[in-house]
Each structure stands twice: as C-alpha cells, then as structure tokens.
Motif scaffolding. Structure first.
Motif, PDB file in Angstrom:
ATOM      1  N   GLY A   1       0.746  -1.151  -0.195  1.00 41.04           N
ATOM      2  CA  GLY A   1      -0.001   0.053   0.007  1.00 41.04           C
ATOM      3  C   GLY A   1       0.904   1.284   0.069  1.00 41.04           C
ATOM      4  O   GLY A   1       0.344   2.522   0.142  1.00 41.04           O
ATOM      5  N   GLY A   2       2.130   1.082  -0.055  1.00 38.70           N
ATOM      6  CA  GLY A   2       2.936   2.362  -0.118  1.00 38.70           C
ATOM      7  C   GLY A   2       3.101   3.137   1.074  1.00 38.70           C
ATOM      8  O   GLY A   2       3.470   4.060   1.189  1.00 38.70           O
ATOM      9  N   ASP A   3       2.715   2.324   2.299  1.00 30.80           N
ATOM     10  CA  ASP A   3       2.656   3.197   3.632  1.00 30.80           C
ATOM     11  C   ASP A   3       3.505   2.561   4.528  1.00 30.80           C
ATOM     12  O   ASP A   3       3.702   2.738   5.861  1.00 30.80           O
ATOM     13  N   THR A   4       4.222   1.594   4.042  1.00 31.32           N
ATOM     14  CA  THR A   4       5.412   0.823   5.142  1.00 31.32           C
ATOM     15  C   THR A   4       6.585   0.712   4.293  1.00 31.32           C
ATOM     16  O   THR A   4       6.831   0.604   3.113  1.00 31.32           O
ATOM     17  N   ALA A   5       7.669   1.052   5.383  1.00 30.11           N
ATOM     18  CA  ALA A   5       9.155   0.741   4.618  1.00 30.11           C
ATOM     19  C   ALA A   5       9.819  -0.132   5.715  1.00 30.11           C
ATOM     20  O   ALA A   5       9.447   0.072   6.870  1.00 30.11           O
ATOM     21  N   VAL A   6      10.934  -0.734   5.323  1.00 30.54           N
ATOM     22  CA  VAL A   6      11.574  -1.819   6.045  1.00 30.54           C
ATOM     23  C   VAL A   6      13.051  -1.412   5.732  1.00 30.54           C
ATOM     24  O   VAL A   6      13.437  -1.227   4.633  1.00 30.54           O
ATOM     25  N   LEU A   7      13.728  -0.844   6.825  1.00 31.07           N
ATOM     26  CA  LEU A   7      15.091  -0.330   6.833  1.00 31.07           C
ATOM     27  C   LEU A   7      16.017  -1.422   7.464  1.00 31.07           C
ATOM     28  O   LEU A   7      15.722  -1.729   8.612  1.00 31.07           O
ATOM     29  N   LEU A  27      18.698   3.307  19.518  1.00 31.96           N
ATOM     30  CA  LEU A  27      17.481   3.626  18.403  1.00 31.96           C
ATOM     31  C   LEU A  27      16.302   3.680  18.939  1.00 31.96           C
ATOM     32  O   LEU A  27      15.409   4.796  18.346  1.00 31.96           O
ATOM     33  N   ARG A  28      15.808   3.020  19.953  1.00 29.26           N
ATOM     34  CA  ARG A  28      14.599   3.022  20.430  1.00 29.26           C
ATOM     35  C   ARG A  28      14.249   4.214  21.428  1.00 29.26           C
ATOM     36  O   ARG A  28      13.259   4.921  21.223  1.00 29.26           O
ATOM     37  N   ASP A  29      15.123   4.613  21.980  1.00 31.92           N
ATOM     38  CA  ASP A  29      14.988   5.457  23.148  1.00 31.92           C
ATOM     39  C   ASP A  29      15.589   6.898  22.546  1.00 31.92           C
ATOM     40  O   ASP A  29      14.915   8.000  23.052  1.00 31.92           O
ATOM     41  N   ASP A  30      16.299   7.138  21.953  1.00 30.87           N
ATOM     42  CA  ASP A  30      16.882   8.411  21.447  1.00 30.87           C
ATOM     43  C   ASP A  30      16.857   8.569  20.171  1.00 30.87           C
ATOM     44  O   ASP A  30      16.190   9.610  19.536  1.00 30.87           O
ATOM     45  N   VAL A  31      17.358   8.001  19.223  1.00 37.12           N
ATOM     46  CA  VAL A  31      17.372   8.206  17.599  1.00 37.12           C
ATOM     47  C   VAL A  31      15.826   8.340  16.972  1.00 37.12           C
ATOM     48  O   VAL A  31      15.517   9.294  16.214  1.00 37.12           O
ATOM     49  N   LEU A  32      15.064   7.282  17.118  1.00 40.53           N
ATOM     50  CA  LEU A  32      14.121   7.157  16.356  1.00 40.53           C
ATOM     51  C   LEU A  32      12.785   8.188  16.902  1.00 40.53           C
ATOM     52  O   LEU A  32      12.035   8.483  16.160  1.00 40.53           O
ATOM     53  N   PRO A  33      12.795   8.079  18.335  1.00 41.98           N
ATOM     54  CA  PRO A  33      11.803   9.277  18.856  1.00 41.98           C
ATOM     55  C   PRO A  33      11.986  10.798  18.336  1.00 41.98           C
ATOM     56  O   PRO A  33      10.995  11.462  17.892  1.00 41.98           O
ATOM     57  N   GLY A  38       6.805  15.070  15.376  1.00 42.77           N
ATOM     58  CA  GLY A  38       6.075  15.931  14.638  1.00 42.77           C
ATOM     59  C   GLY A  38       5.448  15.176  13.493  1.00 42.77           C
ATOM     60  O   GLY A  38       4.842  15.663  12.498  1.00 42.77           O
ATOM     61  N   THR A  39       5.735  13.719  13.427  1.00 44.62           N
ATOM     62  CA  THR A  39       4.964  13.049  12.290  1.00 44.62           C
ATOM     63  C   THR A  39       4.161  12.031  12.752  1.00 44.62           C
ATOM     64  O   THR A  39       3.929  11.880  13.898  1.00 44.62           O
ATOM     65  N   SER A  40       3.632  11.496  11.775  1.00 50.30           N
ATOM     66  CA  SER A  40       2.483  10.164  12.191  1.00 50.30           C
ATOM     67  C   SER A  40       3.091   8.779  12.007  1.00 50.30           C
ATOM     68  O   SER A  40       2.509   8.002  11.813  1.00 50.30           O
ATOM     69  N   LEU A  41       4.418   8.942  11.905  1.00 49.07           N
ATOM     70  CA  LEU A  41       5.344   7.670  11.749  1.00 49.07           C
ATOM     71  C   LEU A  41       5.154   6.834  13.005  1.00 49.07           C
ATOM     72  O   LEU A  41       5.363   7.378  14.116  1.00 49.07           O
TER      73      LEU A  41
END
Length: 277
Positions: A1-7, A27-33, A38-41
């Motif tokens: 559906g074009g709404d998911t990405a895997v890195l 990654l979980r505590d600092d980088v990704l948040p 400000g986005t819907s990710l």
C-alpha cells in the motif's frame, strides 16, 4: 500500500555483543523518537538481537514471581510433611544458594569466558534468557528431593526419641551415602551434555552439574545438618494454632514402624529363652 518501509541496519559489532544491544536501546530511546517527532510515523526495531532483548526483559520481569511461587509451594509441601517452620525456611535458603551458585558458575564460564574456549564452547557471550527458568525448575526439584530424603529420616528419629542431636546424627549417617552416590550419577550425566558441542546444552549441563555438586556435598550434607544441630529442638517448632489448622499429612506414618515390627515372627531363643525375631 505504499505506507510501510523496512530499513535494514547492519552494526559493526557482533549480534550477541553488548554493543549491539546498546545500539538497539539507543535507536529506540533516542534516535527514532527524535526523528519521528511531529510526524505520524510508527517506528519499530526488530531483528534477532532486538527479539532476544525483548524476550529477556519479559523473562526478567516474570522471574521473581516464578521463583517465589516455586519456593512457596516447596515450603508448603515441607510444612505439611514435617510440621515445622524451620525446616521449610532452611530448605528454601539452601535451594536459593544452590541455584545462585550454579548461575555464578555459568556466568563465569560462558559470559566471562573463563575456560569456555578450553572446553570447546567458543568465546564469551550472553546467557540465553530462558536458561534461568529451566534451571530453577530442575534444580529446585533435585534440591527438594535431597532435602526430603535427608530430613525424613531425621524426622522419624525425632518422633521416636525426641533427641534432636541423635536425630541429626542418625539421619545424616543413614542417608548421606545414598545422597552422595545419587549426586555423583547426576553430575556425570549432566557433564556429558558438554560433549554435545552445543553451547546452550552445555550451559544446562555445567549449571546443573555445579548445582548438584554444591547441593549434595556442601549444602545438604554439611550446612543443613550443622544448622539443625545448632538450632536443637527449634527445628521442629510449630505454633499450636497452626498445628490445629494444618491437615495431617505424613511421608510415612509414625505408627508404621511399630506395626511392621509387630508383624515380624518371634520365637524363643534356644540359648536364653528370650524372644527374638
């Protein structure tokens, strides 16, 4: 559906190294948040290392409850069998000491790498998260077996004579050889797990062998009798109100000995006319 990405992220460190686990936490505590603010990710971190870390956290969270339930059920069994407060408490203390010491041996060999390469088990690495649960289950069963076997003989002698010193001495003398012999067999079986070459199986084998050796040769046949000798009649103390409430459950009915003795055929001795079996 074009709404998911895997890195896919490939760290420089090994999958089981502490640096990789630290990377997952960072990654979980600092980088990704911060990146998704400000986005819907909705961002998640998966993979082998993250999965093992999550599983370990679940196990750690439930382990105190699991150990507590095992200890409580064991104490309840001993309380009903020996009608004593001291016996279950000493058994719980010794069981925890045996398990903790076994974990120490496993950590020293597999996590710190003390002799792991010499045994052909590779370099140092983390302990499998499910290992504590399995080891606690098996070790508490074995420790309870030795405890019941040792104390039941002491309890029989205590009921017959009321002499705690004699009960401890007779119980230890008549059961220690059997306990030690059974322990030697179990140690040989568990150490054979190391020959498989599999790291996880070797963890079980070394941990269980160390625990059985410590339990049988130090705790159960040395510290437990010494402590019971020091406490004297307090070993068998039970509050009167609790004695009235508890159901009468015994491993062996105290009257069994007299009953069995009465069934032995007796006859007159030809020497002095006394009755002898």
């Amino acid at each position: 559906g074009g709404d998911t990405a895997v890195l896919t992220v490939v760290p420089d460190s090994a999958p089981q190294s502490k640096a990789t686990s630290d990377l997952v936490d960072r990654l979980r505590d600092d980088v990704l948040p911060t990146a998704g603010q400000g986005t819907s990710l909705d961002v998640y971190v998966g993979g082998v290392t993250a999965g093992y870390d999550d599983f370990a956290q679940v196990i750690i969270g439930k382990l105190p409850l699991f150990v507590g339930v095992v200890i409580a059920l064991g104490c309840l069994l001993l309380l009903l069998a020996f009608r004593s407060i001291g016996i279950p408490l000493k058994a719980a203390l010794m069981n925890v000491a045996a398990v903790a010491s076994a974990f120490g041996v496993v950590v020293a060999i597999f996590q710190w790498g003390m002799g792991s390469e010499l045994l052909g088990l590779g370099r140092a690495g983390p302990i499998e998260p499910f290992l504590p649960v399995i080891m606690v289950s098996v070790l508490f069963g074995l420790s309870m077996d030795y405890q019941v076997f040792l104390v039941s003989r002491m309890y029989e002698e205590w009921l017959e004579t009321g002499d705690n010193r004699r009960a401890v001495r007779v119980g230890l003398a008549e059961t220690s050889r059997v306990i030690n012999s059974a322990a030697v067999i179990m140690i040989a079986v568990f150490l054979a797990f190391v020959l498989s070459g599999d790291r996880v199986i070797a963890m079980f084998g070394i941990g269980l062998a160390a625990a059985v050796a410590l339990d049988a040769f130090v705790l159960r046949t040395l510290l437990v009798p010494a402590l019971m000798h020091m406490l004297g009649g307090a070993n068998w103390w039970l509050p009167a109100w609790l004695d009235r409430v508890l159901p009468r459950i015994s491993i062996e009915n105290p009257e069994c000995r007299d009953t069995d003795r009465a069934k032995i055929p007796w006859q007159r001795s030809s020497d002095d006319g006394q009755l002898v079996p």
